[in-house]
Design a protein around this motif. Structure first.
Motif, PDB file in Angstrom:
ATOM      1  N   HIS A  34      32.976  36.309  36.709  1.00 55.16           N
ATOM      2  CA  HIS A  34      33.478  37.006  35.529  1.00 55.16           C
ATOM      3  C   HIS A  34      33.905  35.977  34.496  1.00 55.16           C
ATOM      4  CE1 HIS A  34      36.919  36.615  38.324  1.00 55.16           C
ATOM      5  NE2 HIS A  34      37.672  36.465  37.246  1.00 55.16           N
ATOM      6  N   ASP A  71      37.059  33.947  41.439  1.00 49.46           N
ATOM      7  CA  ASP A  71      38.355  33.476  41.932  1.00 49.46           C
ATOM      8  C   ASP A  71      38.168  32.987  43.375  1.00 49.46           C
ATOM      9  OD1 ASP A  71      39.007  34.846  39.529  1.00 49.46           O
ATOM     10  OD2 ASP A  71      41.024  35.228  40.269  1.00 49.46           O
ATOM     11  N   HIS A  75      33.547  32.212  36.396  1.00 45.58           N
ATOM     12  CA  HIS A  75      34.068  31.767  37.692  1.00 45.58           C
ATOM     13  C   HIS A  75      34.188  32.959  38.639  1.00 45.58           C
ATOM     14  CE1 HIS A  75      37.635  33.354  35.701  1.00 45.58           C
ATOM     15  NE2 HIS A  75      38.123  33.581  36.917  1.00 45.58           N
TER      16      HIS A  75
HETATM   17 FE   LIG Z   1      39.363  35.276  37.459  1.00 40.67          FE
END
Ligand SMILES: [Fe+2]
Ligand SMILES: O=C(O)CCC(=O)C(=O)O
Length: 340
Positions: free
Chosen positions: A286, A221, A219
């Protein structure tokens, strides 16, 4: 120097080799490479025992001569091995692959330093907190209620992170960050040596507890949820964190990729603090592979029974205006963010 690389010979029992591919055997099932070597030495002199892959439960046992490998295979394939706690092993012959074929598309070299990965905006500081601070931080979160997700537990401070919308509700502040994280916050300026925009007014904390073998899906953020600097402190156990960016994107150089992604990885030891900023925060996904062991520079590192991470972020109050619109939900373009 890298490990010798071997391939399993599928269903070929008659083709002799000095090397055996042994499944259901390895550090992930509690057997060290030394104790495996000692058990197999009953059938001849063992040249070496190597992890066959990153699973931790498949190894290559290499003998000096084929007759030893043949005796071991006959005696131990699909039979309980007394010297290895009665474990049933599955054994095939294996051949050493020539160096040009050694690249396994599923493995990625793991860096020990962020600079080795060469992703702009990613920094790592080892021993960011002391062993005593680590103990106190773990005791503090263990004294507070955990929320269960499917495979891990979390706590949120400052603002709750809502996994269904991958965002925070900025109207609902839970409170200030707890006082037990002061020893972490006061050291954030250490990153100023590495990154001039190190953001120190952090107001959101997610604590994640991962049992051994549990990872985190790829994902980015959410841009609109958080500002540009995200800090993540690893406690108790280690893991590797991988980063990937689509080959079609301009945010990567064209080495280190397999399939459609450039991939990089870094080892996060306990007490280390990772900073994601800039390109590394906005354009690279990540994730933490779901492994019980990690291969780090030819060393097999078993994950601890738990890893606890403290992820500090600053909640964004307006739209994100980053330079990476294709990954930015504020800039209304198709994203590639995945789920947590
Ligand atoms: Fe994250
Ligand atoms: O556990 C970590 O270090 C990372 C957590 C993370 O990426 C997240 O919560 O978004």
């Amino acid at each position: 120097m890298g490990l010798p690389k071997f391939a399993r010979l599928k269903g070929v029992h008659e083709e002799l080799s000095c090397n055996l591919y042994v499944a259901n055997c390895g550090p992930a099932v509690g057997l060290t490479l030394d104790c495996i070597a000692s058990a197999f030495s009953a059938y001849g002199t063992v040249k070496g025992v190597y992890p066959a892959d990153e699973s931790g439960c498949r190894v290559i046992v290499s003998y000096y001569d084929e007759s030893s490998a043949q005796s071991a295979l006959k005696a131990l394939d699909k039979n309980p091995c007394h010297d290895l706690g009665g474990r049933f092993l599955h054994i095939r012959y294996s051949v050493e692959r020539p160096p040009c074929q050694v690249r396994d598309p599923d493995t990625v070299q793991v860096s020990l330093k962020a600079s080795e990965m060469n992703i702009p905006g990613i920094y790592l500081i080892h021993d960011f907190v002391s062993a005593q601070e680590e103990e106190q931080l773990l005791a503090a979160v263990d004294a507070r209620p955990w929320h269960n997700l499917a495979k891990r537990r979390v706590q949120h401070y400052g603002y709750e992170f809502c996994y269904d919308i991958r965002n925070v509700n900025t109207q609902q502040k839970l409170g200030d960050l707890p006082s037990f994280v002061e020893c972490i916050i006061e050291k954030i300026p250490l990153f100023r040596k590495l990154h001039e925009a190190a953001d120190i007014s952090l107001d959101q904390l997610t604590v994640n507890e991962y049992p051994a073998g549990v990872g985190l899906s790829p994902h980015i953020d959410t841009h609109s949820a958080f500002e540009g600097s995200i800090y993540s402190l690893s406690l108790s156990g280690s893991c590797i964190m991988e980063f990937r960016a689509s080959v079609g994107d301009r945010y990567m150089n064209n080495s280190d990729y397999s399939s459609n992604y450039a991939r990089k990885a870094i080892y996060l030891p306990p007490r280390s603090m990772l900073l994601l900023s800039g390109e590394g925060r906005y354009a690279w996904q990540h994730y933490i592979p779901h492994h019980k062991v990690d291969m780090v520079k030819d060393t097999v590192i078993r994950r601890g029974s738990r890893r606890v991470s403290f992820t500090f972020r600053k909640v964004r109050k307006g739209p994100c205006k980053c330079d990476y619109p294709q990954f930015c939900d504020s800039q209304q373009v198709k994203q590639e963010i995945g789920s947590y």
